[in-house]
Design a protein around this motif. Structure first.
Motif: not given
Length: 313
Positions: A62-72, A139-148, A160-162
């Motif tokens: 229910d929570l997890e969007p389709e896995l194929d959007i988390y590939t490239e 959605g799903k968190v792809r990245l958390t980072a810091y850029e000074g 999931p909507n792209g």
């Protein structure tokens, strides 16, 4: 007397084996009963485990969007991990189920900044330090980072909507990579980290790396989306959309392919005619289908009928 003793001895001898046999049978029965109880308990545990695992699986589905959007580019540390050759010229994107990342006013628009000689690839939203920032879509968190020298603390969500959305200059991340989020979930605390002169949220909407003008999707003044769908186009993605009734002819002439005419916004209601749809009526009157449904208490699945009167204000 001897005869009586003999009879009694025989009787006792016949009873002892019977008693021993009965005890053995009783012990065997007790052992079998214990085994049945153990099996029953084990079965209950297995059923409970299966039910629990099934619940977890259903929850994840229910929570997890389709896995194929988390590939490239999922493990990329780049804001844009996509290959240009794979990006379609146009793509219809479903933007229902949104949440405003913050309800502050726009303090800086999308577009080229002459002062810095570069593009501002998102919009800036005014906030107070440590205001809560929310996920714009499921959605799903792809990245958390810091850029000074840029985003400061930032988060990238993939949806999931792209789309991917970027949230910059945060004081704190409230999520971590691979976390699944719902639209409206808290993901960070706003701030002024990185290249920033004061507390604000830098917000981007991207489609396969293309930084879309967020004002083409969101009506920030009214805290909604312009329409239920946004059509991405490589030729128009930098253009905003404006449904305001006071648009000039010059503004209308410069609208991109995603813009709909403001229509007659003086009307307070509209009577449904043959061939009408919610989207068609909303576009003709300069509003989103979501707003039109809310005004009339309609669900997404509700149909409209010829002769039905719809409120426009």
């Amino acid at each position: 007397m001897k005869k009586l003793n003999t009879i009694l001895c025989c009787a006792l001898l016949s009873i002892v084996p019977f008693a021993t046999t009965a005890q053995k049978k009783g012990a065997s029965h007790a052992a079998a009963h214990k085994q049945l109880l153990a099996n029953a308990a084990s079965s209950k545990d297995k059923i409970k485990l299966i039910e629990q695992n099934t619940f977890i699986d259903l929850l994840d589905d229910d929570l997890e969007p389709e896995l194929d959007i988390y590939t490239e580019g999922w493990n990329s540390k780049s804001v844009n991990p996509f290959n240009e050759k794979d990006v379609p010229d146009t793509q219809v994107i479903d933007v229902r189920g949104f949440c405003m990342p913050h309800n502050g006013i726009l303090t800086s628009p999308y577009g080229f900044r002459k002062r810095f000689g570069r593009m501002h690839k998102g919009v800036d939203i005014g906030i107070k330090s440590n205001d809560t920032i929310y996920a714009a879509f499921d959605g799903k968190v792809r990245l958390t980072a810091y850029e000074g020298k840029g985003y400061g603390n930032y988060i990238i969500l993939r949806h999931p909507n792209g789309l991917e959305t970027v949230y910059g200059h945060l004081n704190k991340h409230l999520v971590k990579p691979d976390d699944v989020v719902r639209a409206g979930d808290p993901i960070g605390l706003g701030g002024s980290t990185g290249r920033s002169t004061g507390p604000h949220l830098h917000f981007e909407t991207r489609f396969m790396g293309y930084a879309i003008n967020p004002s083409a999707i969101f009506d920030f003044a009214n805290h909604t989306t312009h329409t239920d769908e946004y059509t991405f186009s490589k030729t128009t993605y930098t253009k905003p959309r404006n449904f305001a009734p006071n648009k000039s002819k010059r503004e209308l002439a410069s609208d991109d392919a995603n813009t709909y005419k403001s229509g007659n916004n003086k009307l307070a209601s509209y009577v449904v005619k043959k061939g009408d749809t919610i989207n068609k009526i909303a576009r003709a009157h300069g509003m989103s289908a979501t707003s039109l449904r809310k005004l009339n208490g309609l669900e997404t699945s509700d149909a409209i009928k010829i002769g039905q009167e719809l409120r426009l204000k």
